[in-house]
Structures are given as C-alpha cells and as structure tokens.
Write a protein that holds these residues in place. Structure first.
Motif, PDB file in Angstrom:
ATOM      1  N   ARG B  24     -79.741   4.241  38.894  1.00  0.00           N
ATOM      2  CA  ARG B  24     -80.043   4.605  40.273  1.00  0.00           C
ATOM      3  C   ARG B  24     -81.340   5.387  40.380  1.00  0.00           C
ATOM      4  NH1 ARG B  24     -77.357   8.040  44.171  1.00  0.00           N
ATOM      5  NH2 ARG B  24     -77.392   6.896  46.132  1.00  0.00           N
ATOM      6  N   PRO B  80     -74.383  -3.453  38.561  1.00  0.00           N
ATOM      7  CA  PRO B  80     -74.392  -4.227  39.803  1.00  0.00           C
ATOM      8  C   PRO B  80     -75.589  -3.845  40.671  1.00  0.00           C
ATOM      9  CG  PRO B  80     -72.978  -2.338  40.063  1.00  0.00           C
ATOM     10  CD  PRO B  80     -73.550  -2.256  38.663  1.00  0.00           C
ATOM     11  N   GLY B  81     -75.683  -4.422  41.822  1.00  0.00           N
ATOM     12  CA  GLY B  81     -76.749  -4.098  42.759  1.00  0.00           C
ATOM     13  C   GLY B  81     -76.703  -2.638  43.168  1.00  0.00           C
ATOM     14  N   ILE B  82     -77.841  -2.150  43.582  1.00  0.00           N
ATOM     15  CA  ILE B  82     -78.014  -0.720  43.834  1.00  0.00           C
ATOM     16  C   ILE B  82     -77.033  -0.196  44.873  1.00  0.00           C
ATOM     17  CG2 ILE B  82     -79.735  -0.877  45.737  1.00  0.00           C
ATOM     18  CD1 ILE B  82     -80.263   1.305  42.679  1.00  0.00           C
ATOM     19  N   GLU B  83     -76.646  -1.031  45.814  1.00  0.00           N
ATOM     20  CA  GLU B  83     -75.842  -0.515  46.927  1.00  0.00           C
ATOM     21  C   GLU B  83     -74.407  -0.213  46.494  1.00  0.00           C
ATOM     22  OE1 GLU B  83     -75.502  -4.781  46.593  1.00  0.00           O
ATOM     23  OE2 GLU B  83     -77.224  -3.443  46.714  1.00  0.00           O
ATOM     24  N   ARG B  84     -73.973  -0.798  45.355  1.00  0.00           N
ATOM     25  CA  ARG B  84     -72.610  -0.531  44.920  1.00  0.00           C
ATOM     26  C   ARG B  84     -72.553   0.534  43.826  1.00  0.00           C
ATOM     27  NH1 ARG B  84     -70.942  -5.905  42.915  1.00  0.00           N
ATOM     28  NH2 ARG B  84     -69.167  -4.762  42.082  1.00  0.00           N
TER      29      ARG B  84
ATOM     30  N   ARG C 199     -83.179  -4.101  35.372  1.00  0.00           N
ATOM     31  CA  ARG C 199     -83.515  -5.097  36.397  1.00  0.00           C
ATOM     32  C   ARG C 199     -82.731  -4.768  37.658  1.00  0.00           C
ATOM     33  NH1 ARG C 199     -79.033  -8.189  37.096  1.00  0.00           N
ATOM     34  NH2 ARG C 199     -77.716  -7.176  35.572  1.00  0.00           N
ATOM     35  N   MET C 200     -83.303  -5.054  38.805  1.00  0.00           N
ATOM     36  CA  MET C 200     -82.612  -4.755  40.068  1.00  0.00           C
ATOM     37  C   MET C 200     -82.192  -6.059  40.733  1.00  0.00           C
ATOM     38  SD  MET C 200     -82.095  -1.629  40.789  1.00  0.00           S
ATOM     39  CE  MET C 200     -82.304  -0.357  39.524  1.00  0.00           C
ATOM     40  N   PRO C 201     -80.898  -6.356  40.741  1.00  0.00           N
ATOM     41  CA  PRO C 201     -80.452  -7.657  41.257  1.00  0.00           C
ATOM     42  C   PRO C 201     -80.504  -7.685  42.800  1.00  0.00           C
ATOM     43  CG  PRO C 201     -78.601  -6.393  40.359  1.00  0.00           C
ATOM     44  CD  PRO C 201     -79.787  -5.484  40.394  1.00  0.00           C
TER      45      PRO C 201
END
Lengths: 201, 201, 201
Positions: B24, B80-84, C199-201
């Motif tokens: 993050r 996972p993706g940044i939002e999670r 990496r940022m998915p």
C-alpha cells in the motif's frame, strides 16, 4: 521499599501524562488506557531489560499494573478543559522524569552497573516512557524538542550515583536528586530556557 | 507443540499484514520483506524479552524466520488490487492478534509469571507487531485508533489465564480464546463499534 | 578485541549520522546529543538484548558511552553547510551499517546462535540504530525507503556466518564482509539502484 514507592508514584504521574495526551488526541477510553500503560510502564521496562532484571518489576508485582490503569481512568473522568491539558502534561511529565531518573540509577547501581552506566540507565528510564508516548501518538518526542529535558534527568541520576560513590544512600538523597531534576525541568519550561543551536554556515 | 503451531500461524498472518501495508505504501520488494519480518516477529520478540526467554524463540528455530519471508513473498506476488488491501490488512491483523494474545499468555504462564502479568504479556505480544508495523510505516498505530483492539486481546489472554487457574489447559481452550478475540475484533470493525470518548468540558 | 574496535568505530559513525540529522532538524545541542547516542548505541542494545548478553556491552564499558558523545560534539561544532548534510548522513550511515552487521553476526555466533539467526541478528543490529534515529526524528526509516539497505547488511552478516561455518574467522574476513556491505550500499545510492516494486493490478 522507598525505591518501590517512588517507582509507583512515577508510574502514576507518567500514566496521567499518557492519558492526557490521549484525551488531547481524542482517543477513546481504551486507547487512553493503552497510552497510560505504555507511558507509565515503558521507562521501567526498558530499564529492567537493559540491566537484565527480567521479567521486569512491573510483571511480577500486580501493583505496577493497577497504578497506570487507575491513573488512566481518573484522567479519563476528571481531565480538565482542553486548553489546560498541555500544561498539565508538562508538569506531570517533569515529575515522572524526576522520579524515574532517580529510581533507574538506584536500581542500576543495585544490579552492579558501573557509575556512568547507572547514570545513563537512569536517564533512559526517565525519558523512555515519554518517548514511547510521543512516538505512538505521533508527536515529536519531547526529549528532542528544543528544551532542557535529558539534561536534568542525567543530573538527577548523576546525583544518586555520586552520592552512592560517597556511601550516602539515605532516602533524602534520592528525594533531593528528584527535586533538583524536577525544579530545573520546570524552570526550563517556565522561563523558556534554550540550549545552543548549531550554527548554520 | 500446539503452541508452536499457533505461533507460526500468527507470524504468517502478521507477516502478511506487514507486507500488505508495504504494498500500500508502494515500498519495493525488500522494504516489503522487512515490514513482513518485523510485523511477524516483533510481538514475539517483545514477549520473549519481557519474560526473559532469551534468545527469543524466533532466533533459535529457523522455521520462525522462513515463515514471514514466505508470507512477504506470497503477498508481494499475489496481493490484490489496492482498493481491497486495507480490508485484508484488518482481517489478517485480527487473526494475528487472536493467535498471539493466546500464545503470549500461555508462554508467560509457562515461564512462571503471575496471572495478571501473563494476561498483560499476552496482550502486549498481540498488539506489538502491529504497533511496530504502523510506527515504521508512518501510520497511527491501530491500537490507538478509535476501535476495539487491545480489549479483545486482553480478553483472549484472560481466558487462557483463567482456564489455567482452573487447571484447564487443553488445546481447545487456546483455540476458543483465540476465536473469541478474533470474532469480537472483526465484529467491532464490521459494526463500527466505538468505545466512549472523553467528554470535553 | 578486533570486534570491539569495529564496534566502537561503528558507534562513532552512527553517532555522527544521528547528530547530522539533529542538525538538519535544527535541534539544540542536547537534542543532537540524544540523537547521537540513541543512533550510535541503539543497534548494539537491540543485538545484546536479543542474544541475551545483558547488560549490553555499552553499559559495562565506559568507552561505549564516551564515543557517541564525542561524535555528537564534533558534529555539533564542525558540521558542514546544510546542503551537504544528507549526503554525509548517507555515507556515514553506510559505514555504520557495514560495521554493525559484521560485529552483530560475529557476536551472535559467539553466543551460540545458529547460522541463519546470527545473520538476522547482524542485519537487525546494522539497521537498528538508523531505524530508531529516523523514527524519533520523524523521518521514514531509511530501511523502508526504496533503496538497497537491509540486503547488503544481510549479505555482510551472511559472509561472516558462512566463513565461520568454513572455520575461517581471521580479522580480514570481518573487514572484507564490511567492505562488501559498504560498497554495495554506496553503489546503490550513487547509481540509484532500485529493487522491484509490487505490480498494481
């Protein structure tokens, strides 16, 4: 015995400073309780770890755990208006500094540390609780802000060590050393004493 | 034996939270690895230092070192993706808190600490890794933010201690205590439970 | 003996970095002194606590206390202009890192820790002083910023450990390991080496 009483009083006043900072940061009752405990017990934990007195005193004597809890709860319910908080933090913090630098130096001597080391351990236990409190709550540690802080602690610890070298270890020596540290620290705050800054070429 | 397994699982999940915070904060692979290790091992280091179990378990058993490295690498490649991210941090952190408060209290009892102290040591080892993670990465420590955090840890540790007093130390007691801490912590997050704030006069 | 000399030099250069950061933060002479001491002594304190060598070396040998004080005073009076401070911090910090990772690994081996643990203790004592310095002065710890930092320390400590396994423990091994760590760290700064980012998915 006298050492224990001074230690418990030091934990109490440091616990109050932790809780007051928590009130100021608008933490809830548990966050305030945590800050009261780490501030009250932190310096003694560091001291006992450094001199090898494990487990630390606070973990073998339940009174050490009750005192900061009481300090935190009292502060939570009875704290003053926000505008007077910082001044109270400073006064109680000075008292904790004075008590812990003395008990830290005394305990280090009792564990056979050489004089200069005992004075350093006293200083570290004096400043430790406040450093932990300030780092956890996102303040610049008071010991690094531009005021006389570590120096009176070192002085108080030094008096205990020098008196011990002179075979003076009556309770009034410890009290006198604590008073010297406390008064110098308070005068430094009130009068705005500053130490020299580095010159900027 | 059961204690060791719980300890290793706790290190693994805390290691994941450290690595997720590192992702993050957009740290590189080594920074992420460092955060995974200090978060996974920090609480246990503090616990072992406080109860005098030196060198700490993590330094005499290589599995303790491999586990957070694996946690860090898995997270680096599979996060996972940044939002999670933040939600996952909270869930794994609750699991680590639950496991460490239990193993910390158990180990403190095994080292002869009195009940209240053992509960405190359990609480400290539960919250220790997260505090180090948050201080190092410049976040306000989760234990101080307005949520139920130290309390479920103290509760979980307390169950272990009370059960021990009642001569119950079957593995299911430890598991039950961990589940209680975990569930309360998660409910507090989901439902937004808040503890009382100080009144402002 | 050789270990002690390397340790004292490490304390000296880390003490300088602490004082330089203090100058940069415009702390007064006492704040600078405190930062010099915690930065110089912090890594060794953590190392000695972890391996159970209590009280720490710095508390039983007065030279360990005088060295960071001298480093702090020299820096206070002789520091360069503000624009060159950060570069100097980096160079001295690399030297301290190199020296402490080696002495830390060596001392951990002498205290009977297994190889991987000794390498970790070396790494921790290398990065410990800088982490404390940066946390106290409100900087993001250098070990977490996007640069090669913990890795060269682990490499230097690893060389000491592998050489010990091969029954090579001549002083030149320690020196070579320190040079490897120092050169890689400096190259990483100069050339702007970066490690992979997530990496940022």
């Amino acid at each position: 015995m006298a050492l224990e009483v001074l230690d418990l009083v030091g934990i109490f006043v440091f616990g109050i400073t932790g809780a007051l900072v928590g009130v100021r940061k608008k933490l809830d009752v548990f966050g305030i309780q945590v800050l009261a405990m780490v501030t009250g017990l932190g310096g003694g934990f560091i001291r006992d770890v450094l001199i090898g007195a494990l487990p630390p005193a606070a973990l073998v004597d339940w009174r050490y755990l009750v005192v900061p809890v009481v300090a935190g709860l009292l502060t939570f319910f009875l704290h003053p208006g926000i505008e007077r908080l910082e001044r109270l933090v400073n006064i109680f913090d000075a008292a904790g500094l004075a008590l812990f630098c003395v008990t830290g130096a005394r305990k280090a001597l009792d564990f056979g540390l050489p004089p200069l080391s005992a004075a350093l351990v006293g200083t570290i236990s004096g400043i430790g609780g406040g450093v932990i409190r300030d780092v956890l709550s996102g303040r610049v540690p008071v010991v690094l802000r531009s005021e006389i802080y570590a120096t009176p602690a070192f002085l108080g610890a030094g008096i205990v060590v020098v008196a011990d070298e002179a075979h003076l270890d009556a309770p009034w020596v410890a009290l006198a050393a604590a008073v010297v540290c406390f008064v110098i620290r308070l005068l430094a705050i009130r009068r705005g004493w500053n130490a020299p800054l580095p010159r900027m070429p």
